[in-house]
Design a protein around this motif. Structure first.
Motif, PDB file in Angstrom:
ATOM      1  N   PRO A  27       3.427   3.231   0.992  1.00 20.57           N
ATOM      2  CA  PRO A  27       2.489   2.208   0.510  1.00 20.57           C
ATOM      3  C   PRO A  27       1.060   2.733   0.451  1.00 20.57           C
ATOM      4  N   VAL A  48       4.239  -2.340  -1.153  1.00 23.06           N
ATOM      5  CA  VAL A  48       3.797  -1.006  -1.555  1.00 23.06           C
ATOM      6  C   VAL A  48       2.369  -1.048  -2.092  1.00 23.06           C
ATOM      7  N   LYS A  76       0.420  -3.682  -1.573  1.00 28.79           N
ATOM      8  CA  LYS A  76      -0.283  -4.473  -0.568  1.00 28.79           C
ATOM      9  C   LYS A  76      -1.057  -5.654  -1.180  1.00 28.79           C
ATOM     10  N   GLY A  78       0.885   3.698  -5.361  1.00 33.98           N
ATOM     11  CA  GLY A  78       1.913   3.325  -4.406  1.00 33.98           C
ATOM     12  C   GLY A  78       3.218   4.017  -4.755  1.00 33.98           C
TER      13      GLY A  78
END
Length: 911
Positions: free
Chosen positions: A557, A613, A615, A867
């Motif tokens: 991530p 990933v 966020k 990501g």
């Protein structure tokens, strides 16, 4: 190098006998073919006929093809249960794009074409070539003098086999004598009238092996296709070829044979004289004439191959030579005092000791010894080997070996060190002359700074098979320049990009270095030692030892968003479709749309990627989404899965498959002011027709985001210009696509400039984000990113702009990303017949997804990150992730990796 997991057909080839050997020794023949037709290079067919008097089961037979460099491959394998009746036909046709256009229906289909100057062969179920015809001297498949290529003209023309007076396919062992040009072609299929096959005589080829000076009898079998009520007589006589009576190679025969009534076979035996020393293989012929009773001669000529198998004393480098085919191919050799360097399940490699190695950098000092079962030798053994030289998928090797171990624990030869210079990264100065790896095949190699650049591919029943690697510790990145093998256009001041010739495959399990089916993620680094092999058109490193120095876990991530920041991202969701087929073409790109369950699973996987990933970006540009409804479904899923509230925005465009751009916005943090398309109704002259310019019109989102004090206004444009699949090609389609991409970028640049010069936006951050289908540098034709950002350089582009439109220029945040992390898409490029391979396919990491920032946005810029969850994982892992939960479900959600950009939020004086 062979492995027990990759069973492949064996080749039987005799050096120097190609013009005399492999006369048709079976009833199945190629009788007509076309390798190019009115529709183009894929408009092909191959007609085969059973010229025997009994039904022929062709299960497992193969149609192979060669190019003019001698590289071969299987085009079609006959399925189980296929039988051809006597005198009847089957028609095979290429059904790839612009494929077979003939009116005669085909019986079986294949999908990979045959080159205009290549060759064709039929192989029986054991892999033995039973018929072959060539269109160039370089083809691996040919008999005698090859046929002339018919060139690249798209016309209905091909070659047909001549027939004897009895209607049998003619096979003299010389293609030029046996075939004639046909135009137009007249193929037959299984429904065509079969040719009646009456009684006929055939003589089978024969061979003997000479190991000393003793004479050896060579019997030839003459077969009558069906027994008769009366005796059948036929005259048999030998004829010199490379073997001659005068040289004492054999004794002449000139006699009559009789097959008694009710019987079908007779034998004529030729006495072959032995040899006292190693020498060339030779051949003579036996011809049948004057058969009684009107019996036809179906195969009147046989080849007698005299195989000199008295071993030639040779060093390994004399066996391997400088090319992919050994100069001693087919010979029996004795090579002594060499060191075992690696051991596999069905063979081992040996290498010349350093003290005897030659000084020629273009020859290899190593070779593989095929044993078929587990060898008894160990690394460090010194061995003497007597064996036959074989060519196994362009890999010199020794087979049918007698092995004697003379010493244990010998010092291993010095390994070649692969690093940032070897193999070469310059296609104009390759490490092995015309290739980058051939001179290392079979030799010890060490890699001290290796990187795995792709996750495992799949092969047959191996879910985790080979990976691609570099020895320089770097990704296989797309670098500036015009694509390798594509001529630099006139007026373009750019070099050719190399195509990354330093990239090769690695099969980790073949020598037991790691357990079978061990997964590896791209980005993993390693140290290893092993040997170089070659199989299926790809040079391959097989480690005997490997140590992972740094694993690359997935998913990876992005960092958590800073507290005083707004997060803007972009993510191509790879045809996020619904289940309704209500567009011109399917949204899915396949023959059907996804089922409701498949849409539900895709939604769950995308939610995992966006939430865990990327966020939870505040604003996310999305590309390749069919409808507002499916995007709203994703917004709901995100709300169910995470503490965030998203709203979907999408306005339909003009794509015939229905994919669009849109936004997901966290309305618990962001207030949307306006969403509108830019230049959506613009048209262009598309070959005389006015068509919409933008398939996916750019979508402008104006919003207020939280700032340190109050709120800040921001403008984000989501983009997805035309794909670049034809850009590097030639012809009208390529010209059209380049022009459309140029005009789309020009239109968008005008919209960006109008937006940033609007007085109310002078202090407002502006971002242009999405899948640009373009690199961060020019490809030599149209620099889409450069045009939109205001950094277009006419000298680097075929299509000229004149003056840049966007001023001041936008900044590409990709430039802030670490160099080895600059990629958002993985594309396997086919570079054609280079480096001794045809074709050479190399995976390259490309930046297609960009974030362009105006001066205000750049002043607030904190970081850009991709990501990782879609590009670096093994193929099997991506499939398996569908059944995972949590963040792992994100793996394989798309064929792009999305990104986020974090901006520091400040109060806006415009609010």
């Amino acid at each position: 190098m062979r492995s027990t997991k990759q069973q492949r057909a064996l080749w039987a080839a005799l050096a120097g006998l190609m013009a005399a050997s492999s006369l048709q020794a079976a009833d199945l023949s190629i009788t007509q073919f076309r390798v190019r037709g009115p529709a183009g290079g894929n408009d092909e067919f191959v007609e085969v006929q059973n010229s025997g008097t009994a039904p022929l089961d062709v299960s497992g037979y193969k149609l192979n093809a060669s190019n003019n460099a001698g590289t071969t491959g299987t085009r079609f394998t006959f399925p189980a249960g296929v039988t051809i009746a006597p005198g009847c036909y089957l028609l095979l046709a290429n059904t790839a794009s612009s494929g077979y256009s003939g009116s005669v229906a085909f019986d079986q289909k294949y999908s990979t074409g045959v080159t205009d100057d290549g060759g064709l062969a039929l192989l029986d179920a054991s892999g033995t070539v039973i018929d072959q015809v060539g269109l160039s001297a370089g083809s691996a498949y040919k008999l005698g003098t090859p046929l002339a290529s018919l060139g690249s003209t798209n016309a209905d023309q091909g070659y047909g086999r001549k027939t004897s007076a009895a209607g049998f396919p003619q096979s003299t062992g010389d293609n030029s004598a046996d075939w004639v040009k046909v135009a137009p072609t007249t193929p037959h299929n299984s429904a065509s009238t079969c040719v009646a096959q009456g009684p006929s005589l055939s003589i089978a080829d024969a061979s003997v092996s000479l190991r000393n000076a003793d004479d050896v009898p060579m019997p030839f079998t003459v077969t009558l296709s069906q027994a008769g009520a009366a005796d059948v007589t036929v005259h048999a006589a030998t004829a010199d070829d490379t073997a001659t009576v005068a040289a004492g190679d054999y004794d002449a025969v000139n006699t009559d044979l009789t097959i008694p009534a009710g019987q079908t076979t007779a034998t004529v035996t030729v006495n072959v004289h032995g040899a006292k020393a190693a020498g060339a293989d030779k051949a003579f012929k036996v011809n049948l004439t004057n058969a009684s009773g009107g019996v036809a001669l179906a195969k009147p000529t046989a080849v007698g191959a005299i195989l000199n198998e008295i071993p030639v004393a040779a060093e390994i480098w004399q066996i391997t030579g400088q090319g992919q085919v050994s100069p001693l191919l087919g010979k029996r050799v004795a090579t002594t005092g060499n060191i075992v360097t690696a051991v596999g399940p069905a063979g081992f490699t040996i290498q010349t000791p350093d003290s005897r190695a030659d000084n020629d950098p273009l020859t290899s000092n190593g070779i593989y010894v095929f044993t078929s079962t587990a060898p008894t030798v160990k690394a460090g053994d010194q061995v003497n080997v007597e064996a036959t030289v074989d060519n196994y998928f362009n890999l010199p090797e020794l087979k049918n070996a007698t092995i004697t171990t003379t010493l244990h624990g010998a010092r291993l030869p010095t390994a070649v060190v692969f690093n940032d210079k070897v193999p070469s990264n310059d296609p104009n100065a390759l490490s092995c002359g015309t290739t980058n790896y051939q001179c290392f095949v079979g030799m010890r190699v060490t890699i001290n700074n290796g990187m795995i650049t792709t996750g495992n591919l799949r092969f047959s029943n191996e879910p985790f098979a080979e990976v691609y690697i570099t020895a320089n510790g770097q990704r296989s990145l797309r670098k500036p320049g015009v694509r390798y093998t594509v001529p630099v256009p006139d007026g373009v001041n750019l070099p050719n990009w190399s195509g990354n010739p330093e990239v090769l495959k690695m099969n980790t399990a073949d020598f037991g270095a790691v357990p079978v089916n061990t997964p590896y993620n791209a980005g993993t680094t390693f140290k290893a030692e092993g040997v170089i092999s070659y199989a299926f058109g790809a040079y391959t490193f097989i480690p005997s030892k490997i140590t992972i120095t740094k694993a690359n876990p997935l998913p990876r991530p992005v960092d958590n968003k800073p507290f005083y920041a707004v997060r803007v991202g972009a993510f191509n969701m790879e045809r996020f479709c619904d289940s309704d087929f209500n567009t011109t073409f399917t949204c899915s790109g396949g023959s059907t749309e996804p089922t409701p369950d498949e849409v539900k699973l895709k939604t769950q996987r995308l939610s995992a990627y966006v939430g865990s990933v990327l966020k939870l970006p505040d604003i996310l540009s999305v590309e390749e989404v069919k409808s507002l409804a499916v995007l709203q479904g994703l917004a709901k899923q995100l709300g169910d899965d995470y503490p965030a509230q998203y709203e979907a925005f999408l306005q339909p465009g003009h794509d015939p498959s229905g994919i669009n751009v849109g936004f997901l916005v966290r309305t618990d943090r962001v207030r949307v002011v306006d969403v509108r398309q830019l230049d959506a109704d613009a048209t262009w002259d598309d070959g005389g027709t006015q068509s919409f310019l933008h398939d996916h019109p750019p979508l402008l989102l104006t919003a207020d985001v939280p700032s340190i004090i109050g709120r800040m206004r921001i403008n984000v444009i989501s983009v997805h210009p035309k794909a670049r699949q034809n850009v590097d090609k030639t012809g009208t389609t390529a010209d059209r696509d380049r022009q459309k991409r140029f005009l789309q970028a020009q239109s968008l640049a005008k919209q960006v400039q109008a937006l940033q010069t609007d007085r109310k936006n002078l202090l407002t951050p502006i971002m242009v984000v999405g899948d640009f289908n373009s690199y961060q540098f020019s490809d030599g034709f149209t620099d889409v990113v450069g045009l939109v950002s205001g950094k277009y350089d006419d000298s680097q582009n075929l299509l000229k702009l004149g003056k840049n439109i966007v001023k001041p220029a936008l900044w590409n945040a990709v430039d802030s990303v670490p160099a080895q992390d600059r990629y958002s898409f993985l594309f396997t490029e086919n570079f054609g017949n280079i480096q001794g391979q045809a074709p050479r396919s190399v995976p390259t990491h490309q930046v297609l997804d960009h974030a362009l920032l105006n001066t205000v946005a750049r002043g607030l810029f904190l970081q850009m990150e991709y990501g990782r969850g879609n590009l670096d994982a093994p193929v099997q892992t991506l499939d398996d992730a569908a059944k995972e939960t949590g963040v792992k479900k994100a793996l394989g959600s798309s064929d792009h990796d999305g990104f986020v950009v974090d901006l520091l939020t400040l109060p806006s004086i415009l609010l």
